[in-house]
Design a protein around this motif. Structure first.
Motif, mmCIF file in Angstrom:
data_model
loop_
_atom_site.group_PDB
_atom_site.id
_atom_site.type_symbol
_atom_site.label_atom_id
_atom_site.label_comp_id
_atom_site.label_asym_id
_atom_site.label_seq_id
_atom_site.Cartn_x
_atom_site.Cartn_y
_atom_site.Cartn_z
ATOM 1 N N ARG A 1 0.831 -1.207 0.000
ATOM 2 C CA ARG A 1 0.000 0.000 0.000
ATOM 3 C C ARG A 1 0.867 1.260 0.000
ATOM 4 N NH1 ARG A 1 -4.431 -0.171 4.556
ATOM 5 N NH2 ARG A 1 -5.002 -1.967 3.256
ATOM 6 N N ASP A 2 1.940 1.240 0.758
ATOM 7 C CA ASP A 2 2.783 2.432 0.904
ATOM 8 C C ASP A 2 3.906 2.533 -0.127
ATOM 9 O OD1 ASP A 2 1.310 3.293 3.064
ATOM 10 O OD2 ASP A 2 2.712 2.533 4.577
ATOM 11 N N TYR A 3 4.388 1.389 -0.637
ATOM 12 C CA TYR A 3 5.635 1.414 -1.401
ATOM 13 C C TYR A 3 5.562 0.820 -2.806
ATOM 14 C CZ TYR A 3 8.237 2.688 2.835
ATOM 15 O OH TYR A 3 8.724 3.343 3.945
ATOM 16 N N SER A 4 4.378 0.432 -3.274
ATOM 17 C CA SER A 4 4.312 -0.288 -4.559
ATOM 18 C C SER A 4 4.851 0.535 -5.728
ATOM 19 C CB SER A 4 2.882 -0.729 -4.862
ATOM 20 O OG SER A 4 2.016 0.379 -4.974
ATOM 21 N N ASN A 5 4.810 1.841 -5.608
ATOM 22 C CA ASN A 5 5.294 2.675 -6.712
ATOM 23 C C ASN A 5 6.591 3.398 -6.380
ATOM 24 O OD1 ASN A 5 3.354 2.272 -8.849
ATOM 25 N ND2 ASN A 5 1.849 3.179 -7.465
ATOM 26 N N VAL A 6 7.349 2.804 -5.468
ATOM 27 C CA VAL A 6 8.667 3.346 -5.134
ATOM 28 C C VAL A 6 9.734 2.515 -5.841
ATOM 29 C CG1 VAL A 6 10.310 3.851 -3.289
ATOM 30 C CG2 VAL A 6 7.852 4.175 -2.898
ATOM 31 N N GLU A 7 10.553 3.162 -6.619
ATOM 32 C CA GLU A 7 11.589 2.490 -7.406
ATOM 33 C C GLU A 7 12.513 1.657 -6.517
ATOM 34 O OE1 GLU A 7 13.362 1.174 -10.635
ATOM 35 O OE2 GLU A 7 12.008 2.877 -10.921
ATOM 36 N N GLY A 8 12.771 0.420 -6.935
ATOM 37 C CA GLY A 8 13.747 -0.428 -6.265
ATOM 38 C C GLY A 8 13.236 -1.221 -5.077
ATOM 39 N N THR A 9 11.943 -1.107 -4.772
ATOM 40 C CA THR A 9 11.420 -1.826 -3.612
ATOM 41 C C THR A 9 11.139 -3.289 -3.949
ATOM 42 O OG1 THR A 9 9.197 -1.040 -4.157
ATOM 43 C CG2 THR A 9 10.411 0.168 -2.465
ATOM 44 N N GLN A 10 11.344 -4.141 -2.935
ATOM 45 C CA GLN A 10 11.062 -5.559 -3.085
ATOM 46 C C GLN A 10 10.378 -6.090 -1.834
ATOM 47 O OE1 GLN A 10 13.877 -8.389 -4.655
ATOM 48 N NE2 GLN A 10 15.137 -6.806 -5.595
ATOM 49 N N LEU A 11 9.422 -6.997 -2.064
ATOM 50 C CA LEU A 11 8.818 -7.783 -0.993
ATOM 51 C C LEU A 11 9.198 -9.228 -1.259
ATOM 52 C CD1 LEU A 11 6.732 -8.260 1.368
ATOM 53 C CD2 LEU A 11 5.027 -8.595 -0.434
ATOM 54 N N ILE A 12 9.866 -9.852 -0.297
ATOM 55 C CA ILE A 12 10.232 -11.263 -0.434
ATOM 56 C C ILE A 12 9.581 -12.038 0.705
ATOM 57 C CG2 ILE A 12 12.091 -12.961 -0.567
ATOM 58 C CD1 ILE A 12 13.949 -10.742 -1.532
ATOM 59 N N ASN A 13 8.693 -12.961 0.358
ATOM 60 C CA ASN A 13 8.044 -13.809 1.342
ATOM 61 C C ASN A 13 8.660 -15.197 1.308
ATOM 62 O OD1 ASN A 13 6.248 -11.881 2.337
ATOM 63 N ND2 ASN A 13 4.712 -12.312 0.770
ATOM 64 N N VAL A 14 9.012 -15.700 2.474
ATOM 65 C CA VAL A 14 9.647 -17.016 2.558
ATOM 66 C C VAL A 14 8.567 -18.080 2.684
ATOM 67 C CG1 VAL A 14 11.231 -18.487 3.844
ATOM 68 C CG2 VAL A 14 11.734 -16.043 3.569
ATOM 69 N N SER A 15 8.483 -18.905 1.674
ATOM 70 C CA SER A 15 7.563 -20.037 1.662
ATOM 71 C C SER A 15 8.370 -21.297 1.993
ATOM 72 C CB SER A 15 6.860 -20.139 0.305
ATOM 73 O OG SER A 15 5.975 -21.229 0.287
ATOM 74 N N SER A 16 8.219 -22.330 1.190
ATOM 75 C CA SER A 16 8.892 -23.600 1.441
ATOM 76 C C SER A 16 8.695 -24.488 0.215
ATOM 77 C CB SER A 16 8.259 -24.275 2.667
ATOM 78 O OG SER A 16 8.642 -25.634 2.778
ATOM 79 N N GLY A 17 9.552 -25.515 0.098
ATOM 80 C CA GLY A 17 9.255 -26.543 -0.886
ATOM 81 C C GLY A 17 7.888 -27.135 -0.597
ATOM 82 N N GLY A 18 7.521 -27.115 0.705
ATOM 83 C CA GLY A 18 6.202 -27.556 1.134
ATOM 84 C C GLY A 18 5.105 -26.576 0.791
ATOM 85 N N GLY A 19 5.463 -25.504 0.123
ATOM 86 C CA GLY A 19 4.478 -24.568 -0.405
ATOM 87 C C GLY A 19 4.166 -24.848 -1.858
#
Length: 252
Positions: free
Chosen positions: A122-140
């Protein structure tokens, strides 16, 4: 000054990821329940790179309300990357699983991750260079016997993050959303999953990576434009891939 947020940073993949980003000179906001371990992490980061600023936030994200409080408390910081690594597993049949533990796992693995991801987007989707990394699993991506509920939480993480990646792309957003899917990794994960005080990976688990190796894979994913970083369940090699789940674009 920009910061990288790492949840679940007191041990394992989160701890090593914080060190890896610090080695690159990234300022850090490290989050976990155990403040003492976070203090130790901060000391180690200062030893590696004294120029890095490290902010500690001790909070239990298995309580969903704390996810809101955490994010609200970071409004004064410019965040470049958010890594939702906090999570735990459970090995038991559905009929025999401890439902109090399962409830906490659902709150942490799914609810808090969704809250924090949504607020960050919501706050950063249009900010250059931003990343969201969610840790899942092979079990995902593969259901593992005796870990059905845990895998279901990680299927959610994978599907949610892949879907978010499609959504951001369709909107022309600047943020990248990515999934890291480890296989067996030498961390505290097994102890918590089996509810034991000690667990020895060597001689028990045929193949596994160290937490430091997984942090290296995290950086590979971070540096790449692919959406999924996944450990091949057969070869245990790390692979960078595009989205894996089928996706149907909205007609509205």
């Amino acid at each position: 000054m920009k910061y990288t947020v790492v949840t679940g940073a007191s041990s394992g993949i989160g701890y090593e990821t914080a060190l890896a980003f610090a080695a690159r000179g990234k300022n850090l906001i490290v989050v976990a329940r155990r403040k003492e371990q976070l203090e130790e992490l901060k000391s180690e980061i200062t030893r590696i790179n004294p120029d890095v600023d490290v902010i500690i936030r001790a909070t239990d994200l298995s309580v969903s309300e704390n996810a809101y409080k955490l994010y609200e408390g970071l409004q004064g910081f410019q965040i470049e990357t958010w890594i939702n690594n906090a999570g735990f597993g459970n090995f038991a049949s559905v009929a025999q699983q401890d439902l109090d533990k399962i409830s906490a796992m659902l709150h942490l693995n799914i609810e808090s991750l969704t809250i924090l991801s949504s607020l960050f987007v919501r706050d950063y989707s249009n900010v250059e260079g931003t990343q969201l990394i969610n840790v899942s699993s092979g079990g995902g991506y593969t259901i593992v016997g005796n870990a059905i509920t845990y895998c279901a939480t990680k299927f959610y993480v994978s599907a949610f993050t892949e879907g978010l990646s499609h959504e951001l792309n369709s909107q022309g957003a600047l943020m990248q959303a990515k999934v890291l899917a480890p296989a067996a990794t030498e961390t505290e994960f097994a102890k918590h999953s089996f509810d034991v005080t000690e667990f020895e990976y060597h001689g028990t688990v045929p193949k596994f990576h160290t937490a430091k190796e997984m942090a290296g894979f995290m950086l590979e994913l971070y540096d790449n434009n692919r959406v999924v970083g996944i450990v091949n369940a057969l070869t245990y090699e790390f692979e960078l891939r595009d989205t894996i789940f089928n996706y149907v674009a909205s007609t509205r």
